[in-house]
Design a protein around this motif. Structure first.
Motif, PDB file in Angstrom:
ATOM      1  N   LEU A   1       0.853  -1.190   0.000  1.00 53.93           N
ATOM      2  CA  LEU A   1       0.000   0.000   0.000  1.00 53.93           C
ATOM      3  C   LEU A   1       0.890   1.241   0.000  1.00 53.93           C
ATOM      4  O   LEU A   1       1.702   1.426   0.903  1.00 53.93           O
ATOM      5  N   VAL A   2       0.759   2.078  -1.040  1.00 58.39           N
ATOM      6  CA  VAL A   2       1.562   3.297  -1.159  1.00 58.39           C
ATOM      7  C   VAL A   2       0.617   4.493  -1.294  1.00 58.39           C
ATOM      8  O   VAL A   2      -0.210   4.532  -2.215  1.00 58.39           O
ATOM      9  N   CYS A   3       0.739   5.453  -0.388  1.00 57.21           N
ATOM     10  CA  CYS A   3      -0.107   6.644  -0.418  1.00 57.21           C
ATOM     11  C   CYS A   3       0.651   7.784  -1.087  1.00 57.21           C
ATOM     12  O   CYS A   3       1.802   8.050  -0.741  1.00 57.21           O
ATOM     13  N   CYS A   4       0.003   8.443  -2.029  1.00 57.32           N
ATOM     14  CA  CYS A   4       0.613   9.536  -2.781  1.00 57.32           C
ATOM     15  C   CYS A   4      -0.265  10.778  -2.696  1.00 57.32           C
ATOM     16  O   CYS A   4      -1.488  10.680  -2.810  1.00 57.32           O
ATOM     17  N   VAL A   5       0.367  11.946  -2.527  1.00 60.98           N
ATOM     18  CA  VAL A   5      -0.409  13.180  -2.483  1.00 60.98           C
ATOM     19  C   VAL A   5      -0.797  13.650  -3.882  1.00 60.98           C
ATOM     20  O   VAL A   5      -1.683  14.490  -4.028  1.00 60.98           O
ATOM     21  N   HIS A   6      -0.141  13.114  -4.914  1.00 58.56           N
ATOM     22  CA  HIS A   6      -0.468  13.464  -6.298  1.00 58.56           C
ATOM     23  C   HIS A   6      -1.210  12.298  -6.948  1.00 58.56           C
ATOM     24  O   HIS A   6      -0.717  11.163  -6.952  1.00 58.56           O
ATOM     25  N   ARG A   7      -2.379  12.571  -7.507  1.00 60.31           N
ATOM     26  CA  ARG A   7      -3.198  11.510  -8.092  1.00 60.31           C
ATOM     27  C   ARG A   7      -2.477  10.734  -9.195  1.00 60.31           C
ATOM     28  O   ARG A   7      -2.536   9.490  -9.206  1.00 60.31           O
ATOM     29  N   PRO A   8      -1.809  11.394 -10.172  1.00 64.70           N
ATOM     30  CA  PRO A   8      -1.132  10.619 -11.223  1.00 64.70           C
ATOM     31  C   PRO A   8      -0.114   9.630 -10.665  1.00 64.70           C
ATOM     32  O   PRO A   8       0.050   8.525 -11.192  1.00 64.70           O
ATOM     33  N   GLY A   9       0.582  10.034  -9.604  1.00 66.76           N
ATOM     34  CA  GLY A   9       1.546   9.130  -8.988  1.00 66.76           C
ATOM     35  C   GLY A   9       0.870   7.914  -8.387  1.00 66.76           C
ATOM     36  O   GLY A   9       1.359   6.788  -8.505  1.00 66.76           O
ATOM     37  N   ALA A  10      -0.261   8.141  -7.731  1.00 69.01           N
ATOM     38  CA  ALA A  10      -0.999   7.023  -7.142  1.00 69.01           C
ATOM     39  C   ALA A  10      -1.508   6.070  -8.212  1.00 69.01           C
ATOM     40  O   ALA A  10      -1.461   4.847  -8.056  1.00 69.01           O
ATOM     41  N   GLU A  11      -2.002   6.636  -9.314  1.00 70.38           N
ATOM     42  CA  GLU A  11      -2.552   5.804 -10.383  1.00 70.38           C
ATOM     43  C   GLU A  11      -1.470   5.031 -11.126  1.00 70.38           C
ATOM     44  O   GLU A  11      -1.752   4.013 -11.756  1.00 70.38           O
ATOM     45  N   ALA A  12      -0.230   5.494 -11.063  1.00 72.91           N
ATOM     46  CA  ALA A  12       0.866   4.816 -11.756  1.00 72.91           C
ATOM     47  C   ALA A  12       1.394   3.617 -10.974  1.00 72.91           C
ATOM     48  O   ALA A  12       2.170   2.824 -11.511  1.00 72.91           O
ATOM     49  N   LEU A  13       0.968   3.479  -9.716  1.00 77.24           N
ATOM     50  CA  LEU A  13       1.448   2.385  -8.876  1.00 77.24           C
ATOM     51  C   LEU A  13       0.371   1.319  -8.705  1.00 77.24           C
ATOM     52  O   LEU A  13      -0.820   1.643  -8.552  1.00 77.24           O
ATOM     53  N   PRO A  14       0.747   0.055  -8.704  1.00 75.84           N
ATOM     54  CA  PRO A  14      -0.263  -1.015  -8.575  1.00 75.84           C
ATOM     55  C   PRO A  14      -1.030  -0.975  -7.259  1.00 75.84           C
ATOM     56  O   PRO A  14      -2.188  -1.363  -7.196  1.00 75.84           O
ATOM     57  N   ASN A  15      -0.381  -0.500  -6.199  1.00 73.55           N
ATOM     58  CA  ASN A  15      -1.038  -0.416  -4.889  1.00 73.55           C
ATOM     59  C   ASN A  15      -1.132   1.031  -4.410  1.00 73.55           C
ATOM     60  O   ASN A  15      -1.162   1.292  -3.206  1.00 73.55           O
ATOM     61  N   GLY A  16      -1.180   1.957  -5.351  1.00 76.27           N
ATOM     62  CA  GLY A  16      -1.216   3.365  -4.993  1.00 76.27           C
ATOM     63  C   GLY A  16      -2.589   3.845  -4.555  1.00 76.27           C
ATOM     64  O   GLY A  16      -3.614   3.371  -5.047  1.00 76.27           O
ATOM     65  N   VAL A  17      -2.587   4.785  -3.628  1.00 72.97           N
ATOM     66  CA  VAL A  17      -3.821   5.401  -3.132  1.00 72.97           C
ATOM     67  C   VAL A  17      -3.613   6.911  -3.117  1.00 72.97           C
ATOM     68  O   VAL A  17      -2.609   7.391  -2.576  1.00 72.97           O
ATOM     69  N   TRP A  18      -4.535   7.632  -3.706  1.00 73.34           N
ATOM     70  CA  TRP A  18      -4.438   9.098  -3.695  1.00 73.34           C
ATOM     71  C   TRP A  18      -4.911   9.633  -2.357  1.00 73.34           C
ATOM     72  O   TRP A  18      -6.075   9.465  -1.986  1.00 73.34           O
ATOM     73  N   VAL A  19      -3.999  10.261  -1.616  1.00 74.40           N
ATOM     74  CA  VAL A  19      -4.319  10.894  -0.343  1.00 74.40           C
ATOM     75  C   VAL A  19      -3.824  12.338  -0.434  1.00 74.40           C
ATOM     76  O   VAL A  19      -2.643  12.618  -0.182  1.00 74.40           O
ATOM     77  N   PRO A  20      -4.688  13.253  -0.815  1.00 75.41           N
ATOM     78  CA  PRO A  20      -4.242  14.645  -1.003  1.00 75.41           C
ATOM     79  C   PRO A  20      -3.768  15.287   0.301  1.00 75.41           C
ATOM     80  O   PRO A  20      -4.042  14.787   1.397  1.00 75.41           O
ATOM     81  N   VAL A  21      -3.061  16.396   0.145  1.00 75.26           N
ATOM     82  CA  VAL A  21      -2.718  17.192   1.313  1.00 75.26           C
ATOM     83  C   VAL A  21      -3.997  17.754   1.914  1.00 75.26           C
ATOM     84  O   VAL A  21      -5.083  17.618   1.340  1.00 75.26           O
ATOM     85  N   ALA A  22      -3.899  18.407   3.050  1.00 75.28           N
ATOM     86  CA  ALA A  22      -5.097  18.861   3.748  1.00 75.28           C
ATOM     87  C   ALA A  22      -4.752  20.087   4.590  1.00 75.28           C
ATOM     88  O   ALA A  22      -3.759  20.762   4.359  1.00 75.28           O
ATOM     89  N   CYS A  23      -5.593  20.367   5.578  1.00 70.21           N
ATOM     90  CA  CYS A  23      -5.344  21.498   6.469  1.00 70.21           C
ATOM     91  C   CYS A  23      -5.452  21.064   7.918  1.00 70.21           C
ATOM     92  O   CYS A  23      -6.017  20.010   8.228  1.00 70.21           O
ATOM     93  N   ASP A  24      -4.904  21.881   8.774  1.00 64.56           N
ATOM     94  CA  ASP A  24      -5.018  21.701  10.224  1.00 64.56           C
ATOM     95  C   ASP A  24      -5.691  22.960  10.758  1.00 64.56           C
ATOM     96  O   ASP A  24      -5.044  24.001  10.874  1.00 64.56           O
ATOM     97  N   PRO A  25      -6.990  22.911  11.057  1.00 67.51           N
ATOM     98  CA  PRO A  25      -7.701  24.125  11.483  1.00 67.51           C
ATOM     99  C   PRO A  25      -7.060  24.837  12.668  1.00 67.51           C
ATOM    100  O   PRO A  25      -7.098  26.066  12.745  1.00 67.51           O
ATOM    101  N   GLU A  26      -6.464  24.094  13.585  1.00 64.00           N
ATOM    102  CA  GLU A  26      -5.850  24.735  14.739  1.00 64.00           C
ATOM    103  C   GLU A  26      -4.579  25.485  14.361  1.00 64.00           C
ATOM    104  O   GLU A  26      -4.164  26.403  15.068  1.00 64.00           O
ATOM    105  N   PHE A  27      -3.979  25.108  13.247  1.00 65.88           N
ATOM    106  CA  PHE A  27      -2.738  25.748  12.808  1.00 65.88           C
ATOM    107  C   PHE A  27      -2.984  26.759  11.690  1.00 65.88           C
ATOM    108  O   PHE A  27      -2.423  27.851  11.683  1.00 65.88           O
ATOM    109  N   HIS A  28      -3.828  26.396  10.716  1.00 64.87           N
ATOM    110  CA  HIS A  28      -4.026  27.242   9.540  1.00 64.87           C
ATOM    111  C   HIS A  28      -5.147  28.262   9.684  1.00 64.87           C
ATOM    112  O   HIS A  28      -5.245  29.182   8.874  1.00 64.87           O
ATOM    113  N   ARG A  29      -5.996  28.091  10.672  1.00 63.41           N
ATOM    114  CA  ARG A  29      -7.121  29.019  10.816  1.00 63.41           C
ATOM    115  C   ARG A  29      -6.623  30.415  11.165  1.00 63.41           C
ATOM    116  O   ARG A  29      -5.670  30.588  11.924  1.00 63.41           O
ATOM    117  N   ALA A  30      -7.287  31.412  10.603  1.00 57.74           N
ATOM    118  CA  ALA A  30      -6.897  32.808  10.819  1.00 57.74           C
ATOM    119  C   ALA A  30      -7.056  33.200  12.286  1.00 57.74           C
ATOM    120  O   ALA A  30      -7.993  32.765  12.956  1.00 57.74           O
TER     121      ALA A  30
END
Length: 204
Positions: A1-30
């Motif tokens: 199982l390989v998690c990739c933040v970029h979809r094309p990278g995930a799709e190029a791998l037999p066991n790839g999973v697209w896991v995008p980046v995200a946010c942390d409300p406690e850190f990124h919130r204004a």
């Protein structure tokens, strides 16, 4: 199982999973400061054409913060901006998009060549604003700087959406659920349900 933040990278791998980046409300919130900046961008110039966009933004909107900054200052910078600019060099869903959205600033980003933004539940004109060419970028920024209510409505919708569905807790649950389905890893009870509380975004 390989998690990739970029979809094309995930799709190029037999066991790839697209896991995008995200946010942390406690850190990124204004932090709740006033929106004194017209435009903000934190990052590198990144070569052509992004550096030309940034140069033009500096000249056209002098009340800006554009350039490098420590990661600890991201929320303070975007939290003071009415508009957060993004140009995704690889046309991927990058981290800056989530940083801007979570801060409560209006995300203005280049229109990506694929449908990854829509796949994540974002709607152009409802959660963010997109552009294709330089004149479209400046038209959109000029318009939303002079239409506070419309800008605030879109920015607040984008801010709420990332908190409801795109935090790192959501991403961790995604990884563990895939691991459970594919290799039998048991999902901890504490992650069976991700809290849906939305922290109010700072006023625009």
């Amino acid at each position: 199982l390989v998690c990739c933040v970029h979809r094309p990278g995930a799709e190029a791998l037999p066991n790839g999973v697209w896991v995008p980046v995200a946010c942390d409300p406690e850190f990124h919130r204004a932090p709740g400061t006033s929106r004194r900046l017209e435009v903000a961008f934190v990052g590198t110039e990144g070569g052509v054409p992004r550096k030309f966009y940034l140069h033009a933004l500096r000249e056209r909107y002098p009340n800006n913060v554009i350039g490098h900054a420590p990661h600890t200052e991201l929320s303070a910078i975007y939290g003071q901006a009415r508009i957060g600019f993004n140009y995704s060099i690889r046309h991927d869903v990058n981290m800056r998009m989530f940083e801007i959205l979570c801060s409560g600033a209006l995300l203005v980003t280049n229109r990506l060549r694929h449908k990854d933004v829509a796949r994540l539940g974002f709607e152009e004109g409802r959660h963010y604003v997109a552009y294709r060419r330089p004149h479209e970028l400046f038209e959109r920024i000029d318009y939303y700087l002079s239409h506070d209510a419309e800008r605030e409505t879109i920015a607040q919708a984008g801010c709420a959406l990332v908190q409801r569905h795109h935090t790192y807790q959501h991403r961790l649950r995604q990884i563990l659920q895939v691991a459970q389905e594919r290799i039998g890893v048991q999902l901890p009870s504490s992650l069976q349900r991700v809290p849906q509380e939305v922290i109010p975004c700072a006023s625009l």
